[in-house]
Design a protein around this motif. Structure first.
Motif, mmCIF file in Angstrom:
data_model
loop_
_atom_site.group_PDB
_atom_site.id
_atom_site.type_symbol
_atom_site.label_atom_id
_atom_site.label_comp_id
_atom_site.label_asym_id
_atom_site.label_seq_id
_atom_site.Cartn_x
_atom_site.Cartn_y
_atom_site.Cartn_z
ATOM 1 N N THR A 61 0.843 -1.190 0.000
ATOM 2 C CA THR A 61 0.000 0.000 0.000
ATOM 3 C C THR A 61 0.879 1.240 0.000
ATOM 4 O OG1 THR A 61 -0.103 0.016 2.415
ATOM 5 C CG2 THR A 61 -1.877 -1.150 1.262
ATOM 6 N N ILE A 62 0.276 2.360 -0.340
ATOM 7 C CA ILE A 62 0.977 3.643 -0.287
ATOM 8 C C ILE A 62 0.048 4.650 0.378
ATOM 9 C CG2 ILE A 62 2.418 3.214 -2.321
ATOM 10 C CD1 ILE A 62 0.480 5.025 -3.902
ATOM 11 N N ASP A 63 0.634 5.734 0.875
ATOM 12 C CA ASP A 63 -0.189 6.757 1.500
ATOM 13 C C ASP A 63 -0.802 7.653 0.417
ATOM 14 O OD1 ASP A 63 1.616 9.251 1.142
ATOM 15 O OD2 ASP A 63 2.955 7.759 2.036
ATOM 16 N N VAL A 64 -1.773 8.437 0.810
ATOM 17 C CA VAL A 64 -2.516 9.286 -0.133
ATOM 18 C C VAL A 64 -1.602 10.300 -0.809
ATOM 19 C CG1 VAL A 64 -4.364 11.002 -0.324
ATOM 20 C CG2 VAL A 64 -4.693 8.968 1.077
ATOM 21 N N THR B 239 1.552 10.113 -1.550
ATOM 22 C CA THR B 239 2.342 9.443 -2.585
ATOM 23 C C THR B 239 1.473 9.137 -3.806
ATOM 24 O OG1 THR B 239 3.755 8.469 -0.893
ATOM 25 C CG2 THR B 239 3.829 7.459 -3.080
ATOM 26 N N ALA B 240 0.243 8.677 -3.568
ATOM 27 C CA ALA B 240 -0.667 8.383 -4.683
ATOM 28 C C ALA B 240 -0.956 9.645 -5.489
ATOM 29 C CB ALA B 240 -1.963 7.784 -4.155
ATOM 30 N N ILE B 241 -1.181 10.757 -4.812
ATOM 31 C CA ILE B 241 -1.446 12.028 -5.507
ATOM 32 C C ILE B 241 -0.225 12.455 -6.311
ATOM 33 C CG2 ILE B 241 -1.823 14.503 -5.131
ATOM 34 C CD1 ILE B 241 -3.723 13.682 -2.821
ATOM 35 N N GLU B 242 0.950 12.341 -5.710
ATOM 36 C CA GLU B 242 2.181 12.711 -6.425
ATOM 37 C C GLU B 242 2.386 11.853 -7.671
ATOM 38 O OE1 GLU B 242 5.190 12.405 -3.413
ATOM 39 O OE2 GLU B 242 4.588 14.288 -2.473
ATOM 40 N N ARG B 243 2.107 10.559 -7.560
ATOM 41 C CA ARG B 243 2.238 9.674 -8.723
ATOM 42 C C ARG B 243 1.258 10.067 -9.813
ATOM 43 N NH1 ARG B 243 2.874 3.517 -6.328
ATOM 44 N NH2 ARG B 243 4.868 3.860 -5.311
ATOM 45 N N ARG B 244 0.030 10.378 -9.419
ATOM 46 C CA ARG B 244 -0.970 10.776 -10.413
ATOM 47 C C ARG B 244 -0.559 12.076 -11.087
ATOM 48 N NH1 ARG B 244 -5.441 7.947 -10.910
ATOM 49 N NH2 ARG B 244 -6.622 9.686 -11.777
ATOM 50 N N ARG B 245 -0.081 13.034 -10.294
ATOM 51 C CA ARG B 245 0.346 14.307 -10.886
ATOM 52 C C ARG B 245 1.521 14.104 -11.835
ATOM 53 N NH1 ARG B 245 -0.514 17.820 -5.526
ATOM 54 N NH2 ARG B 245 -2.623 18.499 -5.996
ATOM 55 N N SER B 246 2.477 13.269 -11.448
ATOM 56 C CA SER B 246 3.630 13.050 -12.323
ATOM 57 C C SER B 246 3.227 12.325 -13.611
ATOM 58 C CB SER B 246 4.731 12.267 -11.595
ATOM 59 O OG SER B 246 4.311 10.967 -11.316
#
Length: 96
Positions: free
Chosen positions: A78-81, A83-90
């Motif tokens: 799992t990842i924290d929110v 990190t998930a947002i940063e991945r989506r933005r990238s």
């Protein structure tokens, strides 16, 4: 806030009906699916179809066995929110 799945799947891999779900399940799960559906009250049938459709999608998906076992064993990564947002933005995916 809306979210798009990073991993897209073919929506018709398992049809969202009793016959499609049953066809995607192994024989043991198929019997349990039919047993639950046949004894369900009409207002319960939709929830049963949705739950078993999810099960069928996991079973037929690439890596489905691994995903199911990892979920049940508590070892699913799992990842924290943030990190998930940063991945989506990238990846230039919406995060709103």
């Amino acid at each position: 806030m809306s979210a798009l799945s990073v991993r897209q799947h073919k929506p018709d891999r398992v049809p969202r009906n009793g016959a499609g779900i049953a066809a995607a399940l192994d024989s043991v799960k198929r019997l349990e699916f039919y047993r639950e559906l046949l004894v369900a009250a009409p207002e319960e049938a939709e929830a049963i179809l949705k739950r078993w459709w999810c099960e069928a999608m996991l079973d037929t998906g690439p890596g489905g066995d691994w995903l199911t076992l990892a979920s049940l064993n508590g070892t699913l990564p799992t990842i924290d929110v943030i990190t998930a947002i940063e991945r989506r933005r990238s990846a230039r995916l919406p995060v709103e």
